[in-house]
Design an enzyme around this catalytic site. Structure first.
Site, short mmCIF file in Angstrom:
data_model
loop_
_atom_site.label_atom_id
_atom_site.label_comp_id
_atom_site.label_asym_id
_atom_site.label_seq_id
_atom_site.Cartn_x
_atom_site.Cartn_y
_atom_site.Cartn_z
CG HIS A 155 -2.10 -1.13 1.08
ND1 HIS A 155 -3.36 -0.53 0.80
CD2 HIS A 155 -2.06 -2.25 1.22
CE1 HIS A 155 -3.96 -2.00 0.84
NE2 HIS A 155 -3.29 -2.77 1.16
CE1 TYR A 167 -0.38 -5.56 7.64
CE2 TYR A 167 -1.32 -3.47 8.14
CZ TYR A 167 -1.29 -4.64 7.41
OH TYR A 167 -2.46 -5.08 6.34
#
Ligand code: HEM
Length: 309
Positions: free
Chosen positions: A28, A298
């Site tokens: 992303h 993440y």
């Protein structure tokens, strides 16, 4: 069953497939920051004691994005779009919701996601993924099908403002008496859902999503209704590839209002790690192996980009 896939392997495979943009998110990578607020509804407070549903105005930092690690991905790409939210709760804690514009995910285990990244690695001869490898991946990973079918049947959104976003995973709402309810949430745009036409997919330039969102927010508040599906006994809890029956009770849990959008460089969302396991009191994770794997993946991406790598 044991799944020995590590965050290092998966983030490494994302890097191998898309390349690395130093200092940026591994996935992303292309995205836009936004700010606004959320106001919860008492109907949701009956299921969760989270301060999110107190009815107070909750400041929100948001980020809209395109899936994948290509910082120049065209806005017409048939890939998921993301909406990540960080709520600053009145008790000082944070709540994250990191969602996609698809109702089901393409992997029930981290291994499937890893295998997809490996299969999607561009062939040095063509610069594109090898169609035979993608075919073999699909044939051997039935848990990837529901997402591919949804994406084949639904064109990408015309604007970040005209898309619904889904939490996908099942979460737990916990009320004041410690009663737990299984839920799934989604954000439904008050602008209505508008998708690109097949013609627009061919004719639009590479960049329009950021500009459209900035312009839309400039004309007035952009709103989404937070809708919560209330789970029933037997509903899948740990499998993000399976949808729940459409007949589940729906609760309107609140309204998200985006009041400004801006390029991500130097803006509030840029340094945020939208780890989906950051939760305030009254909301808790299930044992969904994808949900639990996301947090360390993440963290690794975050550590690398903060380190300027
Ligand atoms: C095994 C599954 C998955 C892996 C390995 C993975 C990995 C990642 C990584 C490494 C990032 C970049 C994090 C950062 O540097 O800040 C990211 C971002 C993101 N992911 Fe995932 N992801 C997975 C599944 C999902 C799912 C199921 C959803 C939605 C329900 C999702 C939604 C997003 C969104 C919206 C972002 C962008 C967040 C932002 O704007 O900072 N991902 N993902």
């Amino acid at each position: 069953a044991e799944d020995p896939v590590t965050p290092e392997q998966v983030v490494g495979a994302i890097e191998n497939t898309f390349g690395v943009t130093p200092g940026e998110r591994r996935n992303h990578t292309k995205g836009t920051c936004a700010t606004g607020e959320f106001v919860g509804m008492p109907e949701a407070a009956a299921y969760s004691r989270s301060p999110l549903f107190s009815g107070k105005r909750i400041p929100v930092v948001a980020r809209f994005s395109l899936a994948g690690g290509n910082p120049k991905a065209p806005d017409t790409a048939r890939s998921p779009r993301g909406m990540a939210l960080e709520f600053a709760l009145p008790d000082g804690s944070l709540q994250h919701m990191t969602m996609l514009n698809i109702p089901v995910f393409g992997a029930m285990r981290p291994r499937t996601f890893l295998d997809l990244m490996v299969a999607s690695r561009p062939d040095p001869a063509t610069g594109k993924p090898d169609p035979e490898k993608i075919k073999a991946f699909k044939a051997t990973h039935p848990d990837s099908r529901a997402q591919s079918e949804f994406m084949a049947q639904n064109n990408p959104p015309a604007s970040y403002a005209s898309s619904a976003y889904y939490g996908i995973h099942t979460f737990k709402f916990i009320d004041g008496g410690n009663r737990t309810t299984l839920v799934r949430w989604r954000f439904v745009p008050q602008d209505g859902e508008k998708r690109l036409t097949d013609e627009e997919l061919k004719s639009l330039p590479a960049n329009f999503l950021e500009q459209r969102l900035i312009e839309r927010a400039g004309t007035g508040p952009v709103r989404w209704d937070m809708m919560v599906s209330i789970g029933e006994a037997g509903d899948p809890e740990n499998d993000p590839t399976l949808a729940w029956p459409a007949a589940r009770k729906q609760v309107r849990a609140g309204t998200l209002t985006i009041t400004a959008a801006m390029p991500q460089k130097g803006a509030a969302c840029e340094p945020v790690n939208f780890d989906p396991l950051v939760m305030g009191d009254g909301i808790a994770p299930t044992g969904d192996p994808i949900l639990l794997f996301r947090s360390p993946a993440y963290a690794l991406s975050f550590a690398r980009r903060l380190g300027g790598i």
